[in-house]
Design an enzyme around this catalytic site. Structure first.
Site, PDB file in Angstrom:
ATOM      1  N   GLU A  55      45.717  79.296 -35.325  1.00 47.40           N
ATOM      2  CA  GLU A  55      46.714  78.237 -35.105  1.00 47.40           C
ATOM      3  C   GLU A  55      46.770  77.886 -33.644  1.00 47.40           C
ATOM      4  O   GLU A  55      46.595  78.756 -32.782  1.00 47.40           O
ATOM      5  CB  GLU A  55      48.105  78.744 -35.511  1.00 47.40           C
ATOM      6  CG  GLU A  55      48.448  78.526 -36.943  1.00 47.40           C
ATOM      7  CD  GLU A  55      49.817  79.092 -37.288  1.00 47.40           C
ATOM      8  OE1 GLU A  55      50.290  78.805 -38.370  1.00 47.40           O
ATOM      9  OE2 GLU A  55      50.391  79.836 -36.466  1.00 47.40           O
ATOM     10  N   LYS A  65      48.095  77.547 -30.127  1.00 47.63           N
ATOM     11  CA  LYS A  65      49.152  78.296 -29.430  1.00 47.63           C
ATOM     12  C   LYS A  65      49.813  77.311 -28.473  1.00 47.63           C
ATOM     13  O   LYS A  65      49.282  77.000 -27.410  1.00 47.63           O
ATOM     14  CB  LYS A  65      48.554  79.471 -28.659  1.00 47.63           C
ATOM     15  CG  LYS A  65      49.611  80.293 -27.971  1.00 47.63           C
ATOM     16  CD  LYS A  65      49.005  81.480 -27.273  1.00 47.63           C
ATOM     17  CE  LYS A  65      50.082  82.418 -26.789  1.00 47.63           C
ATOM     18  NZ  LYS A  65      51.075  81.756 -25.949  1.00 47.63           N
ATOM     19  N   ARG A 102      59.667  79.346 -27.728  1.00 53.52           N
ATOM     20  CA  ARG A 102      59.756  79.824 -29.105  1.00 53.52           C
ATOM     21  C   ARG A 102      61.169  79.604 -29.620  1.00 53.52           C
ATOM     22  O   ARG A 102      62.135  79.865 -28.898  1.00 53.52           O
ATOM     23  CB  ARG A 102      59.411  81.313 -29.151  1.00 53.52           C
ATOM     24  CG  ARG A 102      59.338  81.860 -30.552  1.00 53.52           C
ATOM     25  CD  ARG A 102      58.782  83.258 -30.539  1.00 53.52           C
ATOM     26  NE  ARG A 102      58.552  83.767 -31.865  1.00 53.52           N
ATOM     27  CZ  ARG A 102      57.706  84.745 -32.134  1.00 53.52           C
ATOM     28  NH1 ARG A 102      57.013  85.319 -31.177  1.00 53.52           N
ATOM     29  NH2 ARG A 102      57.540  85.169 -33.361  1.00 53.52           N
ATOM     30  N   ARG A 144      63.412  83.354 -27.895  1.00 52.27           N
ATOM     31  CA  ARG A 144      62.610  84.570 -28.077  1.00 52.27           C
ATOM     32  C   ARG A 144      63.420  85.810 -27.742  1.00 52.27           C
ATOM     33  O   ARG A 144      63.222  86.862 -28.296  1.00 52.27           O
ATOM     34  CB  ARG A 144      61.388  84.487 -27.163  1.00 52.27           C
ATOM     35  CG  ARG A 144      60.606  85.773 -27.056  1.00 52.27           C
ATOM     36  CD  ARG A 144      59.231  85.522 -26.613  1.00 52.27           C
ATOM     37  NE  ARG A 144      58.410  86.663 -26.314  1.00 52.27           N
ATOM     38  CZ  ARG A 144      58.724  87.924 -26.169  1.00 52.27           C
ATOM     39  NH1 ARG A 144      59.977  88.301 -26.309  1.00 52.27           N
ATOM     40  NH2 ARG A 144      57.842  88.838 -25.872  1.00 52.27           N
ATOM     41  N   GLU A 196      57.637  76.457 -32.265  1.00 50.59           N
ATOM     42  CA  GLU A 196      57.614  76.275 -30.821  1.00 50.59           C
ATOM     43  C   GLU A 196      58.186  74.877 -30.526  1.00 50.59           C
ATOM     44  O   GLU A 196      57.816  73.907 -31.193  1.00 50.59           O
ATOM     45  CB  GLU A 196      56.153  76.387 -30.360  1.00 50.59           C
ATOM     46  CG  GLU A 196      55.968  76.599 -28.895  1.00 50.59           C
ATOM     47  CD  GLU A 196      56.078  78.071 -28.450  1.00 50.59           C
ATOM     48  OE1 GLU A 196      56.410  78.961 -29.267  1.00 50.59           O
ATOM     49  OE2 GLU A 196      55.839  78.309 -27.260  1.00 50.59           O
ATOM     50  N   PHE A 247      55.573  77.622 -37.303  1.00 50.80           N
ATOM     51  CA  PHE A 247      54.504  78.511 -37.701  1.00 50.80           C
ATOM     52  C   PHE A 247      54.935  79.642 -38.632  1.00 50.80           C
ATOM     53  O   PHE A 247      54.105  80.417 -39.075  1.00 50.80           O
ATOM     54  CB  PHE A 247      53.736  79.067 -36.492  1.00 50.80           C
ATOM     55  CG  PHE A 247      54.603  79.696 -35.429  1.00 50.80           C
ATOM     56  CD1 PHE A 247      55.119  80.960 -35.595  1.00 50.80           C
ATOM     57  CD2 PHE A 247      54.858  79.018 -34.247  1.00 50.80           C
ATOM     58  CE1 PHE A 247      55.904  81.540 -34.618  1.00 50.80           C
ATOM     59  CE2 PHE A 247      55.638  79.595 -33.249  1.00 50.80           C
ATOM     60  CZ  PHE A 247      56.161  80.862 -33.436  1.00 50.80           C
ATOM     61  N   ARG A 264      54.937  94.366 -32.112  1.00 47.72           N
ATOM     62  CA  ARG A 264      53.742  93.754 -31.555  1.00 47.72           C
ATOM     63  C   ARG A 264      52.549  94.442 -32.202  1.00 47.72           C
ATOM     64  O   ARG A 264      52.372  95.645 -32.086  1.00 47.72           O
ATOM     65  CB  ARG A 264      53.690  93.957 -30.039  1.00 47.72           C
ATOM     66  CG  ARG A 264      52.546  93.195 -29.384  1.00 47.72           C
ATOM     67  CD  ARG A 264      52.459  93.490 -27.908  1.00 47.72           C
ATOM     68  NE  ARG A 264      53.633  93.068 -27.151  1.00 47.72           N
ATOM     69  CZ  ARG A 264      53.911  91.810 -26.805  1.00 47.72           C
ATOM     70  NH1 ARG A 264      53.095  90.844 -27.160  1.00 47.72           N
ATOM     71  NH2 ARG A 264      54.967  91.531 -26.111  1.00 47.72           N
ATOM     72  N   LYS A 302      46.728  86.848 -29.817  1.00 52.97           N
ATOM     73  CA  LYS A 302      46.661  85.646 -28.982  1.00 52.97           C
ATOM     74  C   LYS A 302      45.310  85.584 -28.312  1.00 52.97           C
ATOM     75  O   LYS A 302      44.806  86.581 -27.801  1.00 52.97           O
ATOM     76  CB  LYS A 302      47.775  85.535 -27.945  1.00 52.97           C
ATOM     77  CG  LYS A 302      48.573  86.733 -27.699  1.00 52.97           C
ATOM     78  CD  LYS A 302      49.688  86.478 -26.720  1.00 52.97           C
ATOM     79  CE  LYS A 302      50.025  87.793 -26.066  1.00 52.97           C
ATOM     80  NZ  LYS A 302      51.226  87.862 -25.342  1.00 52.97           N
TER      81      LYS A 302
HETATM   82  N1  LIG Z   1      51.169  79.088 -33.691  1.00 55.43           N
HETATM   83  C1  LIG Z   1      51.856  80.028 -33.059  1.00 55.43           C
HETATM   84  N2  LIG Z   1      52.127  81.207 -33.659  1.00 55.43           N
HETATM   85  C2  LIG Z   1      52.819  82.174 -33.026  1.00 55.43           C
HETATM   86  N3  LIG Z   1      53.280  82.068 -31.768  1.00 55.43           N
HETATM   87  C3  LIG Z   1      53.039  80.924 -31.120  1.00 55.43           C
HETATM   88  C4  LIG Z   1      52.320  79.861 -31.735  1.00 55.43           C
HETATM   89  N4  LIG Z   1      52.235  78.858 -30.836  1.00 55.43           N
HETATM   90  C5  LIG Z   1      52.858  79.266 -29.733  1.00 55.43           C
HETATM   91  N5  LIG Z   1      53.358  80.512 -29.867  1.00 55.43           N
HETATM   92  C6  LIG Z   1      54.072  81.243 -28.809  1.00 55.43           C
HETATM   93  O1  LIG Z   1      53.225  82.245 -28.246  1.00 55.43           O
HETATM   94  C7  LIG Z   1      54.024  83.345 -27.869  1.00 55.43           C
HETATM   95  C8  LIG Z   1      53.186  84.610 -27.709  1.00 55.43           C
HETATM   96  O2  LIG Z   1      52.342  84.564 -26.627  1.00 55.43           O
HETATM   97  P1  LIG Z   1      52.672  84.474 -25.040  1.00 55.43           P
HETATM   98  O3  LIG Z   1      51.629  85.263 -24.374  1.00 55.43           O
HETATM   99  O4  LIG Z   1      52.824  83.080 -24.601  1.00 55.43           O
HETATM  100  O5  LIG Z   1      54.077  84.981 -24.908  1.00 55.43           O
HETATM  101  P2  LIG Z   1      54.581  86.087 -23.989  1.00 55.43           P
HETATM  102  O6  LIG Z   1      56.047  85.930 -23.977  1.00 55.43           O
HETATM  103  O7  LIG Z   1      53.864  86.148 -22.699  1.00 55.43           O
HETATM  104  O8  LIG Z   1      54.089  87.251 -24.830  1.00 55.43           O
HETATM  105  P3  LIG Z   1      54.733  87.775 -26.103  1.00 55.43           P
HETATM  106  O9  LIG Z   1      55.611  86.737 -26.700  1.00 55.43           O
HETATM  107  O10 LIG Z   1      53.563  88.102 -26.952  1.00 55.43           O
HETATM  108  O11 LIG Z   1      55.456  88.954 -25.566  1.00 55.43           O
HETATM  109  C9  LIG Z   1      55.003  83.410 -29.011  1.00 55.43           C
HETATM  110  O12 LIG Z   1      56.125  84.152 -28.675  1.00 55.43           O
HETATM  111  C10 LIG Z   1      55.304  81.962 -29.288  1.00 55.43           C
HETATM  112  O13 LIG Z   1      56.359  81.531 -28.486  1.00 55.43           O
END
Ligand SMILES: Nc1ncnc2c1ncn2[C@@H]1O[C@H](COP(=O)(O)OP(=O)(O)OP(=O)(O)O)[C@@H](O)[C@H]1O
Length: 604
Positions: free
Chosen positions: A260, A262, A267, A282, A312, A352, A429, A435
């Site tokens: 999907e 990103k 979030r 989040r 998102e 999502f 996690r 990702k």
């Molecule tokens: N299709 C998707 N499915 C899941 N998450 C998504 C999607 N598109 C965007 N995201 C975002 O990606 C985030 C996860 O990766 P990212 O590295 O940006 O966040 P982070 O805050 O640095 O790390 P994490 O949330 O994993 O702790 C999710 O929390 C969500 O907000």
């Protein structure tokens, strides 16, 4: 229940750093605690009055206020409180010392205390302390500071030295017990003979340890099993692991996997119950008020009566509808006037996941079922729809889709398992979600000159003119123009309105024979009109033909977030930026992503 029992436990917790001993002390306390106050006891240990996500006010007493309240409570000067505080470095210890001094003249500090009356302390109950603290927090507005201090001082006046110490530390948000949620859960598991993983699961879908403790104490383990997602109560989000090797990603996620986009936004967990909507971040903070537009979309587009969906929120360019980087959302948040912000920084939502629908706990279902349900309950529109996804079976498909995502303004992909264990793991996690972000990026530090080869009809506000233009760079070797990007941003209203007239003389019924494009434009032009363009990055692209196959087989180079700077009537199409120059720019600026964020990029 007497508050002194809690204070004693806090004392034990403070003195040991062993998690086992802390959990044992907590278990003892929980066993002694009547069920009607166990939630309050848990909150106090957490150093809070309620879960953060409730969005209720904080105590709102700063350091100076604490000093004043102690002085009022004990009848000593503020200067004296400050002196003791400075010698001990902690208002909690200071109030304890001052109180002990009053009680016992041999403590030594007594000489500095004005009114040594030898107080008799009241037996405070947990309820009394908790409700007084709640009263303090709830006092808001003009004149509330004095009232807060008066309430605090009256509490401190009747507390015993140890109780006063912890009340003060609580007020300051400095209990410093080193007791995390995990240890409290250990304590609850041991006190009530409940399976630890059950408590954890309950907590992940109902993040209120006080309420969970109360449920355990009042109804037992059986009821814990019945906890399910509830509209209005945020779930702890499922999180993704990170990997950058497509083979490893597919090994972990399994084949086929769902890839999907990103999206680079915020979030959002969107809850619906009848005509009520909540949006949680989040970090489980309620952000409903920041997004009245999303509330409206959710009310209109979520067909279920009750639902919890996740997605998102992404800022878009109001003119072209293209995604904007995350920072734009932050600009929106900084705006005071929310209605102005809505217009200037419109957003869209890409969904999502689906965690709950009309009584069904969807977190227990596998991803294909959750996706299907999401599709069923969402009446999709351009601004509120499912995340772009693709079922991938091999690394080539994954990589092509990845480039497409980056080009669309996304950070990369989230690759998700579709397997039999692909339930929604709230608060966890794991490798069910991976990702896949870029390792390298090539920032654009210079503008380029490109020629217009095609255009796309505008919609909405742009009806009657063009929504975006298709631009190309020149390849002298083949004497062709190869597409680099679509640009729809950066034009003034007048420039936009004039576009059709300006380009009309060059309009063709078909693609020009020297234009190399895989993209089908609505309108084609002879390469003649040149413009200067800036952008955020040069990025690999499966769509554009510029430099195709030069960095990577089958993919070209494109500009991410391109923006019109000005027309260059002084340049002929053959004098524009060449594909070779773009390739050189790409390599020159290529930096490891983690390094560019600190600004110390290292050339490859
Ligand atoms: N299709 C998707 N499915 C899941 N998450 C998504 C999607 N598109 C965007 N995201 C975002 O990606 C985030 C996860 O990766 P990212 O590295 O940006 O966040 P982070 O805050 O640095 O790390 P994490 O949330 O994993 O702790 C999710 O929390 C969500 O907000």
């Amino acid at each position: 229940m007497e508050f002194s029992i809690v204070a004693q436990t806090l004392d034990i917790l403070e003195k040991t750093s062993s998690k086992i001993q802390q959990a044992a002390a907590l278990a003892l306390l929980f066993k002694k605690t009547p069920s009607n106050v166990i939630d309050k006891v848990v909150y106090i240990i957490q150093g809070t009055l309620w879960p953060d996500w409730k969005g209720l006010p904080e105590l709102g007493i700063a350091e100076k206020g604490v000093q004043k309240a102690i002085s009022m409570a004990l009848g000593v000067s503020e200067a004296e409180v400050e002196r003791v505080y400075k010698s001990l470095g902690d208002y909690g210890l200071a109030v304890e010392r001052l109180k002990l001094g009053k009680q016992n003249k041999s403590v030594g500090l007594v000489g500095f205390i004005k009114s040594a009356k030898g107080e008799v302390y009241k037996k405070l109950t947990v309820d009394e302390v908790y409700s007084q603290l709640v009263k303090i927090a709830m006092l808001q507005g003009e004149g509330s500071r004095d009232m807060k201090l008066r309430l605090l001082s009256s509490l401190l006046a009747v507390a015993d030295p140890k109780e006063a110490k912890y009340i003060v530390r609580f007020i300051e948000g400095r209990l410093r017990l080193g007791v995390g949620e995990a240890t409290i859960m250990d304590g609850l598991a041991s006190a009530f003979g409940a399976p630890r993983d059950l408590i954890e699961r309950a907590y992940n879908i109902y993040p209120d340890l006080g309420a969970i403790a109360k449920l355990l104490a009042e109804k037992g383990v059986v009821e814990l099993k019945n906890i399910k997602p509830t509209p209005g109560i945020p779930l702890r989000p499922m999180l993704a692991e990170r990997a950058s090797d497509p083979t490893e990603i597919l090994n972990k996620a399994g084949i086929p996997a769902l890839a999907e986009f990103k999206y680079d936004g915020e979030r959002a967990q969107i809850h619906k119950k009848g005509d009520r909507i909540w949006i949680f971040s989040r970090r489980l903070e309620e952000i409903t008020n920041q997004y009245p537009d999303v509330v409206e979309m959710a009310l209109k587009r979520i067909k279920a009566e009750e639902a919890i969906v996740e997605g998102e929120i992404i800022a878009i360019d109001p003119e072209t509808g293209e995604f904007r980087p995350f920072q734009e959302l932050m600009h929106r948040k900084r705006k005071k006037d929310i209605h102005e912000a809505l217009k200037e920084y419109p957003v869209v939502v890409r969904l999502f996941d689906c965690l709950y629908v009309d009584g069904i706990d969807m977190t227990l279902k596998i991803l294909p079922e959750r996706r299907e349900m999401l599709r069923k309950i969402i009446d999709e529109s351009e601004e509120f729809k499912l995340a772009e996804g693709m079922i991938v079976n091999n690394t080539a498909e994954l990589e092509t889709f990845f480039l497409k995502a980056v080009e669309a303004g996304c950070e990369g992909l989230v690759v998700k398992s579709l397997g039999r264990d692909s339930v929604y793991q709230a608060g966890v996690r794991g490798w069910l979600w991976i990702k896949y972000k870029r390792d390298y990026k090539s920032e654009m530090t210079d503008t380029v000159d490109l020629v217009v080869v095609g255009a796309f009809h505008g919609r909405g506000k742009r009806a009657g003119t063009y929504g975006a233009l298709l631009l190309a760079a020149y390849d002298p070797e083949s004497d062709t123009f190869k597409t680099v990007c679509k640009v729809g941003t950066g034009f003034t209203d007048e420039e936009l309105a004039e576009l059709p007239k300006k380009l009309e003389p060059y309009r063709l019924p078909h693609k020009h024979h020297r234009v190399d494009s895989d993209i089908e434009a609505d309108v084609w032009f002879e390469p003649a009109v040149v413009m200067e363009v800036t952008g955020a990055e040069l990025t690999l692209s499966p769509l554009h033909t510029c430099c195709r196959g030069m960095v990577k087989q089958g993919v070209g180079i494109s500009i991410r977030f391109p923006r019109f700077v000005r027309w260059r009537p002084d340049k002929s199409p053959k004098e524009i930026t060449t594909t070779k120059e773009i390739l050189e720019m790409y390599y020159r600026q290529l930096r490891k992503v983690s390094q560019t964020t600190t600004g110390v990029g290292e050339e490859r």
